[in-house]
Design an enzyme around this catalytic site. Structure first.
Site, short mmCIF file in Angstrom:
data_model
loop_
_atom_site.label_atom_id
_atom_site.label_comp_id
_atom_site.label_asym_id
_atom_site.label_seq_id
_atom_site.Cartn_x
_atom_site.Cartn_y
_atom_site.Cartn_z
N ASN A 1 1.02 -1.14 0.03
CA ASN A 1 -0.13 0.02 -0.01
C ASN A 1 0.89 1.30 -0.26
O ASN A 1 1.44 1.73 1.03
CB ASN A 1 -0.89 -0.03 1.27
CG ASN A 1 -1.66 1.09 1.49
OD1 ASN A 1 -1.80 1.92 0.40
ND2 ASN A 1 -2.27 1.29 2.62
N SER B 1 3.30 -1.84 10.43
CA SER B 1 4.91 -1.92 10.70
C SER B 1 5.46 -3.13 10.26
O SER B 1 6.39 -3.61 11.25
CB SER B 1 5.18 -1.49 12.31
OG SER B 1 4.50 0.02 12.45
N GLU C 1 -6.98 4.91 7.83
CA GLU C 1 -6.73 6.38 7.66
C GLU C 1 -8.05 6.85 6.79
O GLU C 1 -8.35 8.08 6.65
CB GLU C 1 -5.37 6.39 6.63
CG GLU C 1 -4.18 6.27 7.45
CD GLU C 1 -3.05 5.68 6.77
OE1 GLU C 1 -2.86 5.79 5.56
OE2 GLU C 1 -2.13 5.24 7.63
N GLY D 1 2.20 2.49 10.87
CA GLY D 1 3.29 3.51 10.55
C GLY D 1 3.89 3.96 11.97
O GLY D 1 4.55 4.86 11.85
N HIS E 1 -9.77 1.13 5.10
CA HIS E 1 -8.45 1.40 5.70
C HIS E 1 -8.67 2.26 6.85
O HIS E 1 -9.59 3.40 6.59
CB HIS E 1 -7.34 2.06 4.49
CG HIS E 1 -5.87 2.05 5.32
ND1 HIS E 1 -5.59 2.99 6.26
CD2 HIS E 1 -4.95 1.27 5.18
CE1 HIS E 1 -4.31 2.65 6.51
NE2 HIS E 1 -3.87 1.73 6.00
P1 PGA Z 1 2.71 0.36 7.68
O1 PGA Z 1 1.47 0.79 6.87
O2 PGA Z 1 3.24 -0.87 7.22
O3 PGA Z 1 3.54 1.54 7.31
O4 PGA Z 1 2.36 0.45 9.19
C1 PGA Z 1 0.33 -0.47 6.81
C2 PGA Z 1 -0.97 0.17 6.30
O5 PGA Z 1 -1.59 0.98 6.67
O6 PGA Z 1 -1.55 -0.76 5.22
#
Ligand code: PGA
Length: 250
Positions: free
Chosen positions: A12, A207, A100, A175, A98
């Protein structure tokens, strides 16, 4: 014996890379990865990159996904992109719900339900994201929360093992560099498996990197990853893919 369902590693890219940087990144990923029948790689770049990325991956084993989709089929919805538009340019997958999007665009389970319907009707496979906040985890309400997200998002939708992918992404791990332990992730994955009662792929996200992916993919109900940051580096992303190939082909 290979693990079932099939292992999926999805990148992603979120709102990162210019179109040219995206071409350079995908070209490097393609050059590092050989096709295999038992593993699937999906790249979800920004909308503006989809067609150019598709032209690079069309003869490879890598598949294209989008990061969101409109719940509407067409019409006066300025700025939105429909499921049919995505499938017509070669997208096979779309990330829906997601965290976000839930946070920054107030996406509710009810809206996510509509998006999943629209996606399936256009032959896209939704990658439905679920996951709890740190507050919910600390209150020991993670499983109830996940159950509510699943039931409301999938309400009255008939799904089978091949029509959907679920990504468990604890919000506190996205993240942040703070990954869920393999045991924490496995507990939720097993719960999702029991709740849905279908053998669809269950991805972990939050992460994931080339180191922690080894112990995570060894868990029974973890069938791959949804990778954010680490998917923006071809070497790191390829290491995660290779860890999955190695650990699942026993
Ligand atoms: P990340 O994001 O690997 O940077 O933690 C994962 C995601 O939001 O799909």
């Amino acid at each position: 014996m290979l693990k079932t369902p099939k292992t999926i590693i999805a990148g992603n890219w979120k709102m990162n890379t210019s179109p040219n940087e995206g071409i350079a990144l995908i070209s490097e990923i393609v050059s590092h990865n050989q096709p295999t029948d038992d593993h699937e790689i999906i790249i979800c770049p920004p909308f503006t990159h989809l067609q150019s990325i598709q032209s690079v991956i069309k003869d490879s084993s890598i598949h294209l996904g989008a990061q969101t989709v409109s719940e509407q089929e067409n019409g006066p919805h300025t700025g939105d992109i429909s499921a049919r538009m995505l499938s017509s340019i070669g997208c096979k997958y779309v990330i829906i719900g997601h965290s976000e999007r839930r946070t920054n665009h107030q996406e509710t389970n009810a809206l996510i339900n509509k998006k999943i319907r629209t996606a399936i009707a256009a032959n896209l496979t939704p990658i439905l994201c679920v996951g709890e906040s740190i507050e919910i985890r600390q209150k020991n309400q993670t499983l109830q929360w996940i159950e509510k997200q699943l039931t409301e998002s999938l309400n009255d939708i008939s799904i089978n093992a091949n029509s959907i992918i679920i990504a468990y992404e604890p919000i506190w791990a996205i993240g942040t560099g703070e990954v869920a332990t393999p045991e924490q992730a496995q507990e939720v994955h097993e719960f999702i498996r029991q709740t849905l009662a279908i053998q669809c792929p269950l991805l972990y996200g939050g992460s994931v990197n080339e180191k922690n992916s080894i112990a995570l993919i060894r868990q029974n109900d973890i069938n791959g990853f949804l990778v954010g940051n680490a998917s923006l580096n071809a070497t790191n992303f390829t290491k995660i893919i290779n860890n999955c190939i190695k650990e699942t082909a026993i």
